[in-house]
Scaffold this motif. Structure first.
Motif, mmCIF file in Angstrom:
data_model
loop_
_atom_site.group_PDB
_atom_site.id
_atom_site.type_symbol
_atom_site.label_atom_id
_atom_site.label_comp_id
_atom_site.label_asym_id
_atom_site.label_seq_id
_atom_site.Cartn_x
_atom_site.Cartn_y
_atom_site.Cartn_z
ATOM 1 N N UNK A 32 0.871 -1.151 -0.095
ATOM 2 C CA UNK A 32 -0.011 -0.056 -0.029
ATOM 3 C C UNK A 32 0.787 1.334 -0.045
ATOM 4 N N UNK A 33 2.150 1.115 0.275
ATOM 5 C CA UNK A 33 2.945 2.131 0.466
ATOM 6 C C UNK A 33 4.379 2.085 0.053
ATOM 7 N N UNK A 34 4.932 2.968 -0.468
ATOM 8 C CA UNK A 34 6.241 2.821 -1.353
ATOM 9 C C UNK A 34 7.370 3.571 -0.413
ATOM 10 N N UNK A 35 8.389 2.930 -0.221
ATOM 11 C CA UNK A 35 9.748 3.446 0.531
ATOM 12 C C UNK A 35 10.383 4.348 -0.229
ATOM 13 N N UNK A 36 10.933 5.647 0.258
ATOM 14 C CA UNK A 36 11.463 6.822 -0.715
ATOM 15 C C UNK A 36 12.837 7.019 -0.446
ATOM 16 N N UNK A 37 13.551 7.578 -1.341
ATOM 17 C CA UNK A 37 14.838 8.038 -1.266
ATOM 18 C C UNK A 37 14.960 9.221 -0.394
ATOM 19 N N UNK A 38 14.141 10.249 -0.463
ATOM 20 C CA UNK A 38 14.107 11.346 0.115
ATOM 21 C C UNK A 38 12.771 11.739 0.856
ATOM 22 N N UNK A 39 12.770 12.642 1.557
ATOM 23 C CA UNK A 39 11.172 13.029 1.989
ATOM 24 C C UNK A 39 10.365 13.852 0.981
ATOM 25 N N UNK A 40 9.174 13.618 1.040
ATOM 26 C CA UNK A 40 8.524 14.238 -0.112
ATOM 27 C C UNK A 40 7.220 14.956 0.466
ATOM 28 N N UNK A 41 6.268 15.383 -0.367
ATOM 29 C CA UNK A 41 5.110 16.231 0.249
ATOM 30 C C UNK A 41 4.020 14.702 0.772
ATOM 31 N N UNK A 42 2.954 15.286 1.370
ATOM 32 C CA UNK A 42 1.803 14.144 1.805
ATOM 33 C C UNK A 42 0.596 14.413 1.270
ATOM 34 N N UNK A 43 0.650 15.487 0.156
ATOM 35 C CA UNK A 43 -0.625 15.779 -0.497
ATOM 36 C C UNK A 43 -0.295 15.594 -1.902
ATOM 37 N N UNK A 44 -1.179 15.057 -2.793
ATOM 38 C CA UNK A 44 -0.899 14.862 -4.173
ATOM 39 C C UNK A 44 -0.574 16.218 -4.902
#
Ligand SMILES: *Cc1c(COP(=O)(O)O)cnc(C)c1O
Length: 397
Positions: A32-44
């Motif tokens: 359901x979720x995907x690990x990220x290389x760096x932080x990103x926003x939480x709204x589309x």
């Protein structure tokens, strides 16, 4: 490869061997979720352009395989998958139409679509006029300054009446309107509405495209630009997201869609002719029969006549339906269509009018021309046609 044929598009569309393992068949990514290389926003809205995989409600790689396969089959630029055909239908209507807008809609279509348009849209301030979309003058006369969209379904459930997509699209163009086509009965093997000028193609994947009666799903196809609000608003905020597991099952079904549709058509032609010759049957509605009132349009607009037909019988249809439910051995007495198993269901005209279409006068007369007091809708599956004819002959008497 340049311009692969429909069989090749069905098998390979959307798929590549897995770059890590070389797996030839598509992976099933249930995460359901995907690990990220760096932080990103939480709204589309924090993302622009192609949205990376962040959360499966926004997008999922297995669902993407299915979407790309369907876009290849439909010869459309893009596809957005939904949890069901109705989620897809609601997504188109609720992202395209706003309070104050008006919708011109076919007066015969899938019951859920009719009920959504007539029972729910008015509560959101969206009005609609159901018209017989086989009559272009009527379609044009229903258009008002606030009309935004024309919604058609061809072939229409359950009477197999056809609508000329190119002709309706030409009317829509003249008035600056968008056209949505529910193409569930046709499938992209029969008709690719985008090629006839439609803006949105809607499918219940639950039917022929999935094809095996084991996964609900829906899809909308069109240009990337038209689908953008469906992906970033309808999917994300209404949340009618297809399960990746269902996407995986449906993509597997879609790979054999062209050969299944040939077999469905072959079986349906045989059974339609058998029914037409049967003394208990008074009318058969099937675009693959010479007797279909729109046979020329069928030839022009459909490369395959699909596998669903409906028929009227002499005498009491409801009583025959009871016998069918108890006595049919191969054909299942059940709703739905497009599966490898044959399905039959009685659709009483008065009950249909009360619950959904509410037609009167000329519109009701045109419906009754096809349906009389009621029709049996038969979705011809992939069994041997002789066995199906035998099963039906026994209960028809
Ligand atoms: C079944 C069907 C729908 C609804 O699809 P679901 O997947 O059941 O939500 C819409 N349109 C047509 C023509 C259908 O046959």
């Amino acid at each position: 490869m340049k311009n692969p044929g429909p069989n090749t598009r069905a098998v390979h569309g959307g798929e590549i061997p897995d770059p890590v393992t070389g797996a030839s068949a598509p992976n099933l990514v249930m995460s359901t979720t995907f690990a990220m290389d760096e932080p990103a926003g939480f709204s589309i809205s924090a993302f622009e352009g192609d949205i990376p995989y962040v959360y499966t409600r926004w997008g999922n790689p297995t669902t993407r395989v299915l979407e790309d396969k369907l876009a290849a089959l439909e010869r459309a630029e893009d596809c957005v998958a939904f949890a069901s055909g109705m989620a897809a239908t609601a997504a188109v209507m609720l992202t395209t139409l706003n309070a104050g807008d008006h919708l011109v809609i076919s007066d015969v279509n899938y019951a859920g679509t009719a009920e959504l348009a007539r029972k729910l849209l008015p509560a959101y301030g969206i009005s609609c006029t159901p018209v017989d979309t086989t009559d272009l003058a009527t379609v044009e006369a229903a258009i008002r300054p606030e009309t935004r969209m024309i919604w058609i379904e061809t072939p229409a459930n359950p009477i197999l009446r056809l609508t000329d997509i190119a002709a309706v699209s030409a009317v829509a163009r003249r008035h600056g309107l968008q056209v949505a086509v529910d193409s569930t009965f046709a499938t992209p093997i029969a008709t690719r509405p985008v090629e006839h000028g439609a803006d949105f193609v809607v499918h219940s994947l639950t039917k022929y495209i999935g094809g095996h009666g084991d996964a609900l799903g829906g899809a909308v196809l069109g240009t990337k630009e038209r689908l953008e609000p469906l992906r970033t608003r309808a999917l994300v905020y209404f949340g009618g997201v297809l399960s990746p597991f269902n996407a995986w099952l449906i993509a597997r079904g879609a790979a054999t869609l062209p050969i299944r549709m040939r077999a469905h058509e072959e079986g349906a032609v045989r059974i339609a002719r058998f029914l037409e010759d049967h003394p208990a049957v008074t009318r058969v509605n099937y675009p693959g029969l010479e007797s279909h009132p729109q046979r020329d349009l069928a030839r022009r607009q459909m490369d395959n006549m699909s596998g669903t037909l409906s028929f009227q019988v002499r005498g009491d249809g409801a009583a025959l339906a009871e016998r069918m439910a108890k006595e049919l051995e191969i054909v299942h007495y059940a709703v739905s269509l497009g599966h490898h198993r044959s399905l039959i269901y009685w659709i009483d005209t008065d009950a249909m009018m009360d619950s959904t279409f509410r037609l009167d006068d000329e519109q009701l007369a045109h419906y009754r021309e096809y349906a009389g007091d009621g029709v049996f809708r038969l979705s011809v599956g992939l069994e041997d046609a002789d066995d199906l004819c035998g099963d039906l002959a026994r209960v028809l008497g």
